[in-house]
Write a protein that holds these residues in place. Sequence first.
Motif, PDB file in Angstrom:
ATOM      1  N   VAL A 111       0.855  -1.190   0.000  1.00 30.72           N
ATOM      2  CA  VAL A 111       0.000   0.000   0.000  1.00 30.72           C
ATOM      3  C   VAL A 111       0.889   1.237   0.000  1.00 30.72           C
ATOM      4  N   ASN A 112       0.724   2.073  -1.021  1.00 28.47           N
ATOM      5  CA  ASN A 112       1.557   3.263  -1.153  1.00 28.47           C
ATOM      6  C   ASN A 112       0.669   4.464  -1.451  1.00 28.47           C
ATOM      7  N   ALA A 113       0.494   5.314  -0.449  1.00 27.58           N
ATOM      8  CA  ALA A 113      -0.374   6.478  -0.624  1.00 27.58           C
ATOM      9  C   ALA A 113       0.185   7.447  -1.660  1.00 27.58           C
ATOM     10  N   SER A 114       1.495   7.522  -1.794  1.00 26.30           N
ATOM     11  CA  SER A 114       2.106   8.463  -2.737  1.00 26.30           C
ATOM     12  C   SER A 114       1.780   8.121  -4.183  1.00 26.30           C
ATOM     13  N   THR A 115       1.667   6.829  -4.475  1.00 25.08           N
ATOM     14  CA  THR A 115       1.339   6.404  -5.837  1.00 25.08           C
ATOM     15  C   THR A 115      -0.115   5.971  -5.977  1.00 25.08           C
ATOM     16  N   GLY A 116      -0.776   5.747  -4.853  1.00 21.49           N
ATOM     17  CA  GLY A 116      -2.148   5.245  -4.876  1.00 21.49           C
ATOM     18  C   GLY A 116      -2.238   3.732  -4.893  1.00 21.49           C
ATOM     19  N   GLU A 117      -1.095   3.068  -4.991  1.00 23.19           N
ATOM     20  CA  GLU A 117      -1.087   1.600  -5.063  1.00 23.19           C
ATOM     21  C   GLU A 117      -1.728   0.960  -3.836  1.00 23.19           C
ATOM     22  N   GLY A 118      -2.705   0.103  -4.080  1.00 30.24           N
ATOM     23  CA  GLY A 118      -3.313  -0.696  -3.021  1.00 30.24           C
ATOM     24  C   GLY A 118      -4.330   0.026  -2.154  1.00 30.24           C
ATOM     25  N   LEU A 119      -4.557   1.312  -2.365  1.00 32.48           N
ATOM     26  CA  LEU A 119      -5.459   2.051  -1.473  1.00 32.48           C
ATOM     27  C   LEU A 119      -6.907   1.566  -1.588  1.00 32.48           C
ATOM     28  N   ALA A 120      -7.401   1.453  -2.787  1.00 37.30           N
ATOM     29  CA  ALA A 120      -8.802   1.059  -2.960  1.00 37.30           C
ATOM     30  C   ALA A 120      -9.076  -0.288  -2.311  1.00 37.30           C
ATOM     31  N   GLU A 121      -8.139  -1.215  -2.474  1.00 37.35           N
ATOM     32  CA  GLU A 121      -8.335  -2.565  -1.934  1.00 37.35           C
ATOM     33  C   GLU A 121      -8.304  -2.561  -0.410  1.00 37.35           C
ATOM     34  N   VAL A 122      -7.318  -1.894   0.184  1.00 35.26           N
ATOM     35  CA  VAL A 122      -7.173  -1.960   1.635  1.00 35.26           C
ATOM     36  C   VAL A 122      -8.273  -1.196   2.356  1.00 35.26           C
ATOM     37  N   LEU A 123      -8.867  -0.195   1.697  1.00 34.60           N
ATOM     38  CA  LEU A 123      -9.887   0.619   2.359  1.00 34.60           C
ATOM     39  C   LEU A 123     -11.294   0.034   2.260  1.00 34.60           C
ATOM     40  N   GLN A 124     -11.459  -1.047   1.526  1.00 34.17           N
ATOM     41  CA  GLN A 124     -12.776  -1.660   1.428  1.00 34.17           C
ATOM     42  C   GLN A 124     -13.271  -2.076   2.814  1.00 34.17           C
ATOM     43  N   GLY A 125     -14.421  -1.567   3.204  1.00 31.63           N
ATOM     44  CA  GLY A 125     -15.014  -1.911   4.494  1.00 31.63           C
ATOM     45  C   GLY A 125     -14.419  -1.198   5.686  1.00 31.63           C
ATOM     46  N   ALA A 126     -13.478  -0.270   5.457  1.00 29.85           N
ATOM     47  CA  ALA A 126     -12.846   0.441   6.574  1.00 29.85           C
ATOM     48  C   ALA A 126     -13.742   1.554   7.101  1.00 29.85           C
ATOM     49  N   SER A 127     -13.819   1.657   8.408  1.00 31.93           N
ATOM     50  CA  SER A 127     -14.549   2.757   9.046  1.00 31.93           C
ATOM     51  C   SER A 127     -13.639   3.937   9.341  1.00 31.93           C
ATOM     52  N   VAL A 128     -12.384   3.626   9.659  1.00 30.67           N
ATOM     53  CA  VAL A 128     -11.432   4.649  10.097  1.00 30.67           C
ATOM     54  C   VAL A 128     -10.105   4.450   9.373  1.00 30.67           C
ATOM     55  N   VAL A 129      -9.477   5.564   9.008  1.00 33.37           N
ATOM     56  CA  VAL A 129      -8.112   5.542   8.496  1.00 33.37           C
ATOM     57  C   VAL A 129      -7.264   6.420   9.408  1.00 33.37           C
ATOM     58  N   VAL A 130      -6.134   5.877   9.849  1.00 33.10           N
ATOM     59  CA  VAL A 130      -5.186   6.641  10.658  1.00 33.10           C
ATOM     60  C   VAL A 130      -3.898   6.780   9.862  1.00 33.10           C
ATOM     61  N   ASP A 131      -3.447   8.005   9.665  1.00 32.63           N
ATOM     62  CA  ASP A 131      -2.222   8.247   8.905  1.00 32.63           C
ATOM     63  C   ASP A 131      -1.101   8.665   9.846  1.00 32.63           C
ATOM     64  N   VAL A 132      -0.160   7.752  10.052  1.00 37.75           N
ATOM     65  CA  VAL A 132       1.028   8.058  10.851  1.00 37.75           C
ATOM     66  C   VAL A 132       2.289   7.886  10.002  1.00 37.75           C
ATOM     67  N   SER A 133       2.125   8.000   8.688  1.00 36.82           N
ATOM     68  CA  SER A 133       3.249   7.816   7.778  1.00 36.82           C
ATOM     69  C   SER A 133       4.233   8.973   7.897  1.00 36.82           C
ATOM     70  N   ASN A 134       5.472   8.706   7.505  1.00 35.45           N
ATOM     71  CA  ASN A 134       6.518   9.724   7.603  1.00 35.45           C
ATOM     72  C   ASN A 134       7.297   9.767   6.298  1.00 35.45           C
TER      73      ASN A 134
END
Length: 249
Positions: free
Chosen positions: A36-59
């Motif tokens: 999952v790479n937020a910078s490129t968008g890779e894997g975001l749609a798949e991992v967020l399926q059914g998610a209620s909350v997203v926490v971003d602690v990336s650096n």
Amino acid sequence: MKVVVIGGTGLIGSKLVGRLADQGHEAIAASPSTGVNASTGEGLAEVLQGASVVVDVSNAPSWEEEAVMSFFRTGTTNLLKAEAEAGVQHHVVLSIVGTERLQEKNSYIRAKHVQENLIKTSGIPYSIVRATQFFELLGMLAEAEARDDGVHVAPVKIRPIHADDVAAAIACVAVGTPVNGTIEVAGPEEFRFDELIRETLSAKNDSRTVVPDPGAGYFGAPLEETTLLPAAGAGFGENRYADWLAQQK
């Protein structure tokens, strides 16, 4: 509850995933190493399926001015877009106490401020958790101000915090109601920055001189007496610096 932790394999993220899992939540560690790479968008749609909350602690991997701004602006934009499409109901981000006061000559803080503003205007319910400096990063702070004659540190006030307490605070916020605002957390004790760095180096048998220098900044940003302190109403962690330091020996 499904909670996706962006940066979930890092210092805070790994602690947070563990805490949420212990509480019975489905906590997913999302990072480039897990596909999952937020910078490129890779894997975001798949991992967020059914998610209620997203926490971003990336650096950001680089603090170079253009690179760090691109990391937080692009990654946050991609993440918020994917969250809106997935129906995520709460976006939580880890930021830094004093963000508004530390932007001068500090590209990292400016990028975090842009990140915060993107979240505030996204339309997704949010909570911004700002923390003071971690115990675990004090050595890095010392190296940032190292010079030929020693380590120059401003004699200002600071309330550092244990990474465990940061993770605990974020875990509580993540499963709660979005505040659509900012929450600050800090350590239970107040120190003078130069004295704290001196004690940290001494515990590592580092003989370098710590020079109290009012002109020393925070990665380039000038410091005043209370720049690094949280505002009134902040929450405080439980772990004390001396106890943590003793565990490092």
